[in-house]
Design an enzyme around this catalytic site. Sequence first.
Site, PDB file in Angstrom:
ATOM      1  N   GLU A 172       0.832  -1.194   0.000  1.00  0.00           N
ATOM      2  CA  GLU A 172       0.000   0.000   0.000  1.00  0.00           C
ATOM      3  C   GLU A 172       0.871   1.251   0.000  1.00  0.00           C
ATOM      4  OE1 GLU A 172      -3.871  -1.704   2.404  1.00  0.00           O
ATOM      5  OE2 GLU A 172      -2.220  -0.849   3.555  1.00  0.00           O
ATOM      6  N   CYS A 217       6.794  -6.846   7.247  1.00  0.00           N
ATOM      7  CA  CYS A 217       7.906  -6.285   8.030  1.00  0.00           C
ATOM      8  C   CYS A 217       8.361  -7.313   9.059  1.00  0.00           C
ATOM      9  CB  CYS A 217       7.446  -4.998   8.733  1.00  0.00           C
ATOM     10  SG  CYS A 217       8.766  -4.135   9.628  1.00  0.00           S
ATOM     11  N   CYS A 252       6.487  -4.146  15.528  1.00  0.00           N
ATOM     12  CA  CYS A 252       6.078  -3.078  16.436  1.00  0.00           C
ATOM     13  C   CYS A 252       4.584  -3.243  16.748  1.00  0.00           C
ATOM     14  CB  CYS A 252       6.340  -1.708  15.805  1.00  0.00           C
ATOM     15  SG  CYS A 252       8.085  -1.404  15.432  1.00  0.00           S
ATOM     16  N   GLU A 269      10.469  -1.818   6.881  1.00  0.00           N
ATOM     17  CA  GLU A 269      11.545  -1.038   7.476  1.00  0.00           C
ATOM     18  C   GLU A 269      12.511  -0.640   6.357  1.00  0.00           C
ATOM     19  OE1 GLU A 269      14.589   0.804   8.959  1.00  0.00           O
ATOM     20  OE2 GLU A 269      12.870   0.436  10.280  1.00  0.00           O
ATOM     21  N   SER A 301      12.545   6.840   7.227  1.00  0.00           N
ATOM     22  CA  SER A 301      12.180   6.497   8.596  1.00  0.00           C
ATOM     23  C   SER A 301      12.789   5.150   8.968  1.00  0.00           C
ATOM     24  CB  SER A 301      10.658   6.434   8.731  1.00  0.00           C
ATOM     25  OG  SER A 301      10.283   6.039  10.036  1.00  0.00           O
ATOM     26  N   LEU A 334      10.482   6.408  17.601  1.00  0.00           N
ATOM     27  CA  LEU A 334      10.926   6.265  18.994  1.00  0.00           C
ATOM     28  C   LEU A 334       9.812   5.677  19.860  1.00  0.00           C
ATOM     29  CD1 LEU A 334      13.488   6.959  20.668  1.00  0.00           C
ATOM     30  CD2 LEU A 334      12.247   8.993  21.432  1.00  0.00           C
ATOM     31  N   HIS A 335       8.750   6.464  20.085  1.00  0.00           N
ATOM     32  CA  HIS A 335       7.510   6.029  20.730  1.00  0.00           C
ATOM     33  C   HIS A 335       7.628   5.725  22.223  1.00  0.00           C
ATOM     34  CE1 HIS A 335       6.323   6.104  16.638  1.00  0.00           C
ATOM     35  NE2 HIS A 335       7.040   5.048  16.317  1.00  0.00           N
ATOM     36  N   CYS A 394      -1.248   6.549   9.953  1.00  0.00           N
ATOM     37  CA  CYS A 394       0.042   6.027  10.409  1.00  0.00           C
ATOM     38  C   CYS A 394      -0.135   4.696  11.133  1.00  0.00           C
ATOM     39  CB  CYS A 394       0.698   7.052  11.339  1.00  0.00           C
ATOM     40  SG  CYS A 394       2.323   6.554  11.928  1.00  0.00           S
TER      41      CYS A 394
END
Length: 345
Positions: free
Chosen positions: A92, A112, A116, A160, A191, A215-216, A333
Amino acid sequence: MPTRNIKDFTLKELEEILEDMGERRYRARQIFFWVYRKGAHDFSEMKNLPAALIEKLRKNYNAGPLETARHFKSADGTEKILFRLPGPCFIETVLVRAEGRKTVCISTQVGCKYGCLFCASGKNGFTRNLAVSEIIGQILHFRKDPSGGITNYVFMGMGEPLDNYDNLIKAIKIMNDKSGMAIGARRITVSTCGLIPPIEKLQNAGLQVNLSVSLHAADNKLRERLMPVNSIYPLEKLTTACKKFIDKTRREITLEYVMIKNLNISAKNADSLGVLAKALDAKINLIHYSPIQGVHFEPAGKADAAAFMSSLRKKKLKVTLRESKGGDINAACGQLSGNLYTDKH
């Protein structure tokens, strides 16, 4: 149709291919012009190439576009394309319109590896890296939009980017090449979830692209819960790598931070984030969490999100808020999954 796409090659590589064919190297610039400036999808469209060269190219390569499986349009103007790749498998790509800017969010992998918790892209695991032509094909799809040019290009889609380093760099070189797309490197953002070895390679690549770090959380325990990659590249090592990147490139780094209710937006979280951001003199980009199926996180409430942002700004930090776009078409996101949609979507 030959499976190798002519868009897999940088200008230098294409010059060498043509030379091996017994052709003149300058023909590579002509091919680049037709592909990247005129949007040609077939060698027969390249009017200043000799017929003999066109025949050679047709026997060995193709110049075809990506295949569109579905096209979604959001009420807020965001667009999402589901592309069908050989396999078959799906990726996408998203076009976001906001404040006079048009940003393409580009995928680099099918799935990926990094899992995460707040991101849909890795929920079905990793399938493969995208070829250079598959990365470039996403951009070319949106560059034909007659309503106006793209202003920003962000490698923040599925996958990634730095895990597909070689193909990513080739794609960026084609984008940046004056004979190709002629896109300024500072309009391109890469990113990463924090892969240190390719960050170190990127700083020596001679490309003035922007680097954005997902980061998060600014403490290892919470970040490892959200992002398993932190167990391999903990914050101390990641911070050191980012400092080296900044020193080498003189480019500012952006720290991406998804705000999740009752998880990472406390005063303590703001303090630890502030310390890290000041150490890097980094910009913080706050993001509203976008729900994904099977994950029981909730977006931070408006009041809590505002308080968190205010706390960071009181620390004299550079803070921006990314408005959530395309949620009604699962284009926000973290929502890109590459799943084949039914007519119910």
